[in-house]
Design an enzyme around this catalytic site. Sequence first.
Site, PDB file in Angstrom:
ATOM      1  N   SER A   1       0.777  -1.112  -0.090  1.00 32.22           N
ATOM      2  CA  SER A   1      -0.191  -0.008  -0.071  1.00 32.22           C
ATOM      3  C   SER A   1       0.732   1.124  -0.126  1.00 32.22           C
ATOM      4  CB  SER A   1      -0.952   0.030   1.233  1.00 32.22           C
ATOM      5  OG  SER A   1      -0.259  -0.067   2.275  1.00 32.22           O
TER       6      SER A   1
ATOM      7  N   ASP B   1       5.390  -7.258   2.131  1.00 28.07           N
ATOM      8  CA  ASP B   1       4.619  -7.691   1.148  1.00 28.07           C
ATOM      9  C   ASP B   1       5.644  -7.941  -0.266  1.00 28.07           C
ATOM     10  OD1 ASP B   1       1.863  -7.788   1.496  1.00 28.07           O
ATOM     11  OD2 ASP B   1       1.578  -5.669   1.166  1.00 28.07           O
TER      12      ASP B   1
ATOM     13  N   LYS C   1       4.448 -11.313   3.015  1.00 24.27           N
ATOM     14  CA  LYS C   1       3.038 -11.330   3.082  1.00 24.27           C
ATOM     15  C   LYS C   1       2.877 -11.824   1.495  1.00 24.27           C
ATOM     16  CE  LYS C   1      -0.105  -8.144   3.436  1.00 24.27           C
ATOM     17  NZ  LYS C   1      -0.587  -8.049   2.212  1.00 24.27           N
TER      18      LYS C   1
ATOM     19  N   GLU D   1      -0.324 -12.197  -1.736  1.00 25.40           N
ATOM     20  CA  GLU D   1      -1.907 -11.967  -1.882  1.00 25.40           C
ATOM     21  C   GLU D   1      -2.324 -13.418  -2.673  1.00 25.40           C
ATOM     22  OE1 GLU D   1      -3.037  -8.231  -3.486  1.00 25.40           O
ATOM     23  OE2 GLU D   1      -2.160  -7.263  -2.119  1.00 25.40           O
TER      24      GLU D   1
ATOM     25  N   GLU E   1      -9.153  -9.171   3.981  1.00 24.33           N
ATOM     26  CA  GLU E   1      -9.523  -7.841   3.926  1.00 24.33           C
ATOM     27  C   GLU E   1     -10.807  -7.704   3.030  1.00 24.33           C
ATOM     28  OE1 GLU E   1      -6.342  -5.605   1.493  1.00 24.33           O
ATOM     29  OE2 GLU E   1      -7.675  -4.156   1.438  1.00 24.33           O
TER      30      GLU E   1
HETATM   31  O1  KIV Z   1      -0.434  -3.414   1.759  1.00 24.66           O
HETATM   32  C1  KIV Z   1      -1.056  -3.326   2.805  1.00 24.66           C
HETATM   33  O2  KIV Z   1      -0.908  -2.326   3.362  1.00 24.66           O
HETATM   34  C2  KIV Z   1      -1.897  -4.474   3.068  1.00 24.66           C
HETATM   35  C3  KIV Z   1      -2.766  -4.175   4.169  1.00 24.66           C
HETATM   36  C4  KIV Z   1      -4.087  -3.406   3.575  1.00 24.66           C
HETATM   37  C5  KIV Z   1      -3.143  -5.588   4.665  1.00 24.66           C
HETATM   38  O3  KIV Z   1      -1.889  -5.398   2.540  1.00 24.66           O
END
Ligand code: KIV
Length: 274
Positions: free
Chosen positions: A43, A81, A110, A112, A179
């Site tokens: 994000s 991420d 993390k 997706e 989410e």
């Molecule tokens: O990138 C991010 O901030 C996220 C959160 C919204 C969980 O994946």
Amino acid sequence: MKPTVLELKGKKAARLVMLTAYDYPTAKIAADAGVDVLLVGDSLGMVVLGYDSTVPVTMEDMLHHTRAARRGAPGAFLVTDLPFLSFTSPEQAIANAGRLLKEAGADAVKLEGGTEVAPIVEAVVRAGIPVLGHVGLTPQTASSLGGFKLQGKDEETARRALEGAVAMEAAGCWGVVLELVPAPLAALITQRISIPTIGIGAGPDTDGQVLVFHDLVGLFAGYTPKFVKRYAEAGELIRRAVEAYAAEVRAGTYPTASHSFRMEPDVLKRITEG
Ligand code: KIV
């Protein structure tokens, strides 16, 4: 003290607090405030780099911001991420996740996706890298989901989220982000799996919550979703401070003697006279 992945994995119903942090000051503030898990989320592409989606974010962006967040919070559990198209095969995912841990100091990654990414998650976990899953709205592929919209209102998307979360547990994730799904679906998923669920726009019945730092403190001027609670209006506060600074510089009232440094008059005299 930094929790281990095993400790985090056991935190069902523990009300885990996760917050994004993309740089030295935000990571330091979040860690000092007692946040359990910091997320260098992609994000950052939207709230820090000014893109209109997370798609353009690169591995270099994530490495750069993870290093800065790590310097701000050396003792925090830090998740980063894997950005869009950085985990299209097990080999690529292991190499990129490995870079985030070895070169930037992340503790976990993390990624997706649901059942379709399970083989990739399995390979990354087998390589010894802790993984947090992310199902429901997956912003990297939001356009194929019809935009940034609630997932799981109908049977098909509800099943996809549930099956995705179950697949993430089976693939070895230590937890899974849910989410933008209806609260009753998040509650059901939380009951069905034994790893912690961390919700964002998923209601109160998950094992933890995550928010974007800039949303929480009111620093992001773009669209604020319904699920966000703004705990401060930092953007407004900062704008007023900058306006006051500009006004005082223009009026000649800043800086004053108290903001200035003195020098010995005889040194000034000697250099003035050459
Ligand atoms: O990138 C991010 O901030 C996220 C959160 C919204 C969980 O994946």
